[in-house]
Scaffold this active site. Structure first.
Site, PDB file in Angstrom:
ATOM      1  N   SER A  22      21.704 -70.419 -29.439  1.00 55.82           N
ATOM      2  CA  SER A  22      21.750 -71.878 -29.352  1.00 55.82           C
ATOM      3  C   SER A  22      21.651 -72.487 -30.743  1.00 55.82           C
ATOM      4  O   SER A  22      20.825 -72.060 -31.554  1.00 55.82           O
ATOM      5  CB  SER A  22      20.597 -72.385 -28.481  1.00 55.82           C
ATOM      6  N   CYS A  74      12.580 -76.609 -21.396  1.00 55.79           N
ATOM      7  CA  CYS A  74      13.461 -76.644 -20.226  1.00 55.79           C
ATOM      8  C   CYS A  74      12.666 -76.591 -18.927  1.00 55.79           C
ATOM      9  O   CYS A  74      13.040 -77.202 -17.931  1.00 55.79           O
ATOM     10  CB  CYS A  74      14.450 -75.479 -20.278  1.00 55.79           C
TER      11      CYS A  74
END
Length: 387
Positions: A200, A329
């Site tokens: 990421s 998350c």
């Protein structure tokens, strides 16, 4: 003083990355699929980013597929590989403390008829190799593990895991979630036996909404997105040229400063742990010295006896200190951390744990200030513990 100690959630973009992204958006805005020169500019920027990233991994640019981030990379790897190889078997192996972007796609695959084995981990966040060996079956098609755990910073020996897998059956696809590892340690997928690897951009001081999936040659994987056939048909859709350019530059910058950054981060981490242990009722999870170098350099998980994590988090926020109670998350689905349960954190500390995570911008002064605030806050908040 403002102290940002939530770098495992996201990092501040490098100034030169911001400048490049802005320049590309304003000047080199052509669609990479267009046949004119403006489109060629965009295409060249995508190719240059792939070249930069490939250099950090000692692979070829063709092995890089750009995505919108780690979640998409993990979904692409898991779902695309499972569907492409289901004729060879329907069995998948993972660990019990994976990130939601791995765990949830596997739950989806279970609904499609796949069988998933979840390997336990010990108190240090490591799997037992003998358990892995016993879990491998003739119908196993995919093994997926994270290189660095996003909550406690434990590091798995993926080279050894790959060796075990490939000795059993060389056709089993080995996927590694390297989202917390890339940019923090040297990774060479081919040398380490990694077939697929997720990364990421916003974890390495690059733009949000960017990432990539490394895929080794000959890995059988269905395309995850369909449409215009971009990126060799692996991921259709007009490429995010500004973001991809910024990601490539961030990867290059992180690779070029890897040794000095690791030294800085371990120094920060060691200082933090030594000081935090002076506070009564604290427990550092899964990364105690002298094994500090065997953990990721940027993550520390600390439990505070009798203090609710959410209460302490907001008390620190009032002091200008930003930390996390776990995976960012997972905050969309609040509850007790599966990772902390998996490593055997006592029941009364599961809801009393914070994650502190550092970056190249973290200073010793910020650590000293944070520890000072904790020494002030924790004893006061502990008086109001629940009975």
């Amino acid at each position: 003083m403002e102290c940002y100690l939530d770098n495992a959630a996201t990092t501040r973009a490098l100034p030169e990355v911001c400048e490049l992204v802005s320049k590309v958006m304003y000047e080199e805005y052509g669609n990479p699929s267009s046949l004119h020169n403006k489109g060629l500019e965009g295409e060249n920027l995508v190719k240059e980013a792939a070249r930069r990233i490939a250099k950090t991994l000692k692979c070829e640019p063709k092995n890089i597929v750009f995505t919108s981030g780690g979640t998409e990379s993990n979904n692409m790897a898991l779902i695309g590989t499972a569907l492409a190889n289901k004729r060879s078997g329907m069995h998948i192996i993972t660990t019990c403390f994976e990130h939601a972007s791995v765990h949830e796609p596997l739950i989806y695959l279970e609904k499609l008829g796949f069988e998933v084995t979840y390997l336990p981990v010990n108190r240090q966040g490591h799997i037992e190799i003998e358990v892995l060996k016993k879990s491998l079956r003739p119908d196993t098609i995919l093994v997926s593990v994270m290189l660095v755990n996003n909550e406690i910073g434990s590091v798995l020996d993926v080279a050894e895991i790959s060796r075990i897998i490939k000795e059993y059956n060389a056709r089993i696809v080995f996927h590694v979630d390297a989202i917390q590892a890339y940019g923090k340690m040297k990774i060479q997928p081919k040398k380490m036996g990694i077939d697929l690897m997720s990364v990421s951009g916003h974890k390495i001081h690059g733009p949000k909404g960017t990432g990539f999936l490394y895929h080794a040659d000959k890995v059988k994987m269905h395309a995850y997105m369909h449409g215009g056939g971009q990126q060799g048909g692996m991921r259709s859709g007009t490429e995010n040229v500004p973001g991809i350019a910024g990601l490539g530059l961030a990867a290059e910058k992180m690779d070029g400063t890897l040794a000095e950054r690791r030294e800085h981060l371990y120094e920060i981490k060691n200082n933090f742990i030594e000081q935090i242990k002076e506070i009564e009722g604290t427990m550092v999870n899964a990364c105690e010295p002298p094994d500090l170098s065997a953990t990721a350099p940027h993550i520390v998980s600390v439990s505070f006896d009798g203090v609710r994590s959410e209460v302490l988090l907001h008390a620190l926020e009032d002091k200008g200190i930003y930390v996390s109670s776990g995976s960012a998350c997972s905050s969309n689905h609040p509850g007790i951390s599966g990772t902390l349960k998996a490593i055997g954190v006592p029941e009364d500390r599961l809801d009393s744990t914070l994650r502190f995570s550092f970056s190249r911008f973290t200073t010793g002064e910020e650590i000293d200030y944070t520890i000072g605030c904790l020494k002030e806050l924790v004893p006061v908040l502990a008086r109001y513990r629940r009975h």
